[in-house]
Motif scaffolding. Structure first.
Motif, short mmCIF file in Angstrom:
data_model
loop_
_atom_site.label_atom_id
_atom_site.label_comp_id
_atom_site.label_asym_id
_atom_site.label_seq_id
_atom_site.Cartn_x
_atom_site.Cartn_y
_atom_site.Cartn_z
N SER A 141 17.33 0.78 2.67
CA SER A 141 16.45 0.89 1.51
C SER A 141 16.06 -0.53 1.12
O SER A 141 16.85 -1.47 1.28
N ILE A 142 14.83 -0.69 0.66
CA ILE A 142 14.38 -2.03 0.29
C ILE A 142 13.98 -2.08 -1.18
O ILE A 142 13.48 -1.10 -1.74
N GLN A 192 4.70 6.47 4.16
CA GLN A 192 4.10 6.30 2.84
C GLN A 192 3.81 4.84 2.47
O GLN A 192 2.95 4.59 1.63
N TYR A 193 4.53 3.89 3.07
CA TYR A 193 4.44 2.51 2.59
C TYR A 193 4.10 1.51 3.69
O TYR A 193 4.64 1.57 4.80
N LEU A 194 3.22 0.58 3.33
CA LEU A 194 2.88 -0.59 4.13
C LEU A 194 3.11 -1.78 3.21
O LEU A 194 2.42 -1.93 2.19
N SER A 234 7.68 4.19 -7.61
CA SER A 234 8.21 5.39 -8.27
C SER A 234 9.36 6.04 -7.52
O SER A 234 9.89 7.06 -7.96
N GLU A 235 9.73 5.47 -6.36
CA GLU A 235 10.78 6.09 -5.56
C GLU A 235 11.46 5.01 -4.72
O GLU A 235 10.98 3.88 -4.60
N PHE A 284 0.87 -1.17 0.00
CA PHE A 284 0.00 0.00 0.00
C PHE A 284 0.91 1.22 0.00
O PHE A 284 1.95 1.24 0.67
N ARG A 285 0.48 2.27 -0.73
CA ARG A 285 1.30 3.49 -0.80
C ARG A 285 0.42 4.72 -0.67
O ARG A 285 -0.66 4.79 -1.29
N LEU A 286 0.86 5.67 0.14
CA LEU A 286 0.19 6.96 0.27
C LEU A 286 0.85 7.96 -0.67
O LEU A 286 2.05 8.20 -0.59
#
Length: 253
Positions: free
Chosen positions: A224-225, A204-206, A232-233, A164-166
């Motif tokens: 970083s994963i 931002q990320y789950l 996009s990032e 999931f991304r915000l």
């Protein structure tokens, strides 16, 4: 009155602190605790506060590990569903639902003040009741999310979701088949639903454990994963969350 906040998201903690002080400027925030380890150390070397505002799930465990030995009333800050919230309330411990407002914080503080005019009761027993309830809620998590797509509604298996991304205030999800949908829930709400196979790596990320290819060290002990679906990032994890993330990655939750 002295208050301690237990919350591992700094922006959320800062927002809560400001909201509490707007609701009652006479209240003092004596500490903001962001992990179980920090909480155990803080309570072991500082006088107990009058009240605690606490998230439930922290990066390195549950806040009950901090609260178990305390005789201090707690207002839980949670994103869990209405059923769980009513049950929390029935155990005599109040809650505010994320995202909280000045009104919801003010109501919780008023309930606390009314409670302390009488008998607070055995707080440790209340913690144990809520801990058991939280375990039951976690066990009863759904296996699918309802997705509204165009003019249809269909169940999407949570196990089929990579992350999931915000973005721009809107949450979207990406499946392992690289399809994108909009679940209509906040990341805080989703974090309480999707289960332990997902980790909130940042605001931002789950991310689903099965979506992670590898993790790399970068500057300032951050990680970083790499994931197996398009993003996009660069997805990064703070140095504070990195140990809990690596533990979770092994399946030790």
């Amino acid at each position: 009155m002295n208050i301690v906040i237990i919350e591992d998201e700094w922006l959320t903690a800062d927002d809560l602190m400001q909201t509490i002080q707007e609701a009652d400027p006479s209240l003092a925030i004596t500490a903001i605790i962001k992990s179980v380890d920090e909480g155990v150390r803080w309570f072991g070397s500082n006088p107990a506060p009058d009240l605690i505002f606490s998230d439930i799930q922290l990066g390195d465990g549950l806040s009950f590990e901090i609260l178990a030995g305390q005789q201090v009333p707690v207002i839980f800050c949670t994103a869990y569903d209405e059923y769980a919230l009513h049950a929390f309330n029935a155990n005599g411990i109040d809650y505010i639902l994320k995202p909280f407002t000045k009104e919801s914080v003010s109501r919780a503080l008023a309930k606390y003040k009314n409670l302390t005019r009488g008998k607070v009761g055995d707080i440790s027993t209340q913690y144990e009741s809520v801990r058991r309830l939280f375990s039951d809620v976690r066990a009863a998590r759904p296996s699918s999310l309802l997705i509204h797509f165009k003019d249809t509604i269909f169940p999407l298996k949570i196990a089929d979701i990579a992350l999931f991304r915000l973005e721009h205030g809107i949450v979207h999800l990406t499946t392992f088949e690289k399809k994108i949908y909009y679940p209509g829930k906040s990341l805080d709400e989703l974090e309480g639903v999707v289960g332990d196979d997902f980790f909130r790596v940042n605001r931002q990320y789950l991310v689903n454990r099965s979506a992670i290819v590898n993790a790399s060290s970068i500057l300032s002990r951050k990680l970083s994963i790499s994931v197996n679906v398009p993003v996009s990032e660069t997805v990064t994890i703070s140095k504070e969350k990195a140990p809990a993330f690596l533990k979770w990655l092994t399946g030790a939750v």
